[in-house]
Enzyme design. Structure first.
Site, PDB file in Angstrom:
ATOM      1  CB  CYS A  34      -0.979  -0.013   1.168  1.00 41.45           C
ATOM      2  SG  CYS A  34      -0.228  -0.004   2.812  1.00 41.45           S
TER       3      CYS A  34
ATOM      4  CG  HIS B 295      -4.627  -0.073   3.831  1.00 42.55           C
ATOM      5  ND1 HIS B 295      -3.824  -0.712   2.918  1.00 42.55           N
ATOM      6  CD2 HIS B 295      -5.721   0.343   3.130  1.00 42.55           C
ATOM      7  CE1 HIS B 295      -4.401  -0.704   1.718  1.00 42.55           C
ATOM      8  NE2 HIS B 295      -5.558  -0.062   1.831  1.00 42.55           N
TER       9      HIS B 295
ATOM     10  CD  GLU C  86      -7.810  -0.802  -1.122  1.00 43.70           C
ATOM     11  OE1 GLU C  86      -7.541  -0.289  -0.013  1.00 43.70           O
ATOM     12  OE2 GLU C  86      -8.778  -1.583  -1.304  1.00 43.70           O
TER      13      GLU C  86
END
Length: 330
Positions: free
Chosen positions: A234, A289, A301
């Site tokens: 990420c 994240h 993402e």
């Protein structure tokens, strides 16, 4: 975090003094602030607060306005700053506590330089405040304690009358304050979004991604990541997306406090803002994240092992979503 409660006589003196009329004029830049376009508040003869204290109050009120929070947030922040630092930008404190709110870099509040910036420090305080369930209806002292988690929980309420008078006095003189915090868009956010979208379908690879593109990472991720199938995790996707404009830190947790980043309300996001998820939204140290806003309500993402870079919808009430996004500038 925290400062020892001042002597009762001194506290009484300050409460009485704060009730006096606070007279201000403006100069060109916010005291201790790294934001362009801010204004410092300076006192004229007869004012009870120092130049630095009035400057800190102006910064707090300006950041609260930028976040479109109610005046109650200003009172909570000012009473907290009175307790923690007497509205001063301290370069020392208990253990590694620093700045106006005595925030601790070791507990994830930011780097020492960041927490010594009153604009940044106020933003971080407000991030934590709005994450407190029901803060708007809590007694201000209780809301302050919920953020600070002090070993002396009752001391914030003692400064509430003083904080209320200070906020009212400064507000009565200057009215609405200019936005000191939204950074200029000298980072090409649309280009960052397009660079991320160009990686749709690339494998998720733990530790994968550099400023130059996809990599295999540490080799621990399962297919579709593999020796001949590099990809991104990420934060690696963010690193690559922003590379032409700015070099981000490597991890999502560090990107939340990236130099040049400004925290903005989730309701105000624009394409190119970064969204963050944490195990505990009150603790930036638990961030795990990050994703990039394509348009409000849509993100791109690198999600997790076994999946690929994707675009999807998101909701403001998504579990674990941090209460502010990060907008980058140089």
């Amino acid at each position: 975090m925290g400062r020892v409660l001042t002597a009762i006589a001194a506290a009484v003196t300050l409460v009485v003094a704060a009730a006096a009329l606070i007279t201000v004029v403006f100069t060109s830049s916010a005291v201790g602030s790294s934001c362009d376009g801010g204004r410092a508040v300076k006192h004229l003869p007869g004012s009870v607060l120092t130049d630095e204290q009035l400057g800190i109050v102006q910064v707090i009120l300006g950041v609260v306005e930028q976040r479109q929070l109610p005046e109650r947030a200003s009172i909570i922040a000012v009473e907290t700053a009175l307790v923690e630092s007497e509205l001063r930008n301290l370069d020392h404190g208990d253990r590694d506590s620093l700045g106006v709110f005595q925030q601790r870099p070791g507990q994830g509040w930011g780097t020492p330089d960041q927490v010594m910036d009153p604009v940044y420090a106020t933003g971080k305080f407000l991030d934590a405040l709005v994450a407190v369930d029901g803060w708007e209806s809590m007694p201000p002292g209780a809301a302050a304690q919920a953020v600070q988690r002090s070993g002396f929980p009752d001391r914030y309420a003692l400064r509430e009358p003083e904080a209320t008078q200070i906020v009212a006095g400064v507000r009565g003189q200057v009215g609405d304050l200019p936005d000191p915090c939204i950074p200029p868009h000298d980072v090409d956010a649309p280009a960052a979004v397009q660079r991320a979208l160009a990686q749709l379908g690339m494998p998720y690879c733990w530790g994968g991604g550099t400023t130059d593109g996809p990599t295999r990472g540490d080799g621990s991720s399962p297919a579709p990541c593999g020796p001949n199938s590099p990809g991104f995790d990420c934060s690696g996707l963010m690193l690559y997306a922003f590379a032409p404009s700015v070099t981000l830190p490597r991890t999502s947790r560090a990107q939340y406090n990236a130099p040049g980043g400004t925290h903005v309300p989730l309701t105000d996001v624009v394409p190119g803002d970064m969204l963050f998820w944490a195990n505990d939204t009150r603790d930036p140290g638990s961030i795990h994240h990050v994703a990039l806003v394509v348009t409000p309500g849509q993100l791109v993402e690198a999600p997790e092992d076994g999946k690929t870079v994707r675009q999807r919808a998101y909701r403001l009430d998504s579990p674990g979503l941090m209460p502010s996004a990060v907008r980058m500038s140089r």
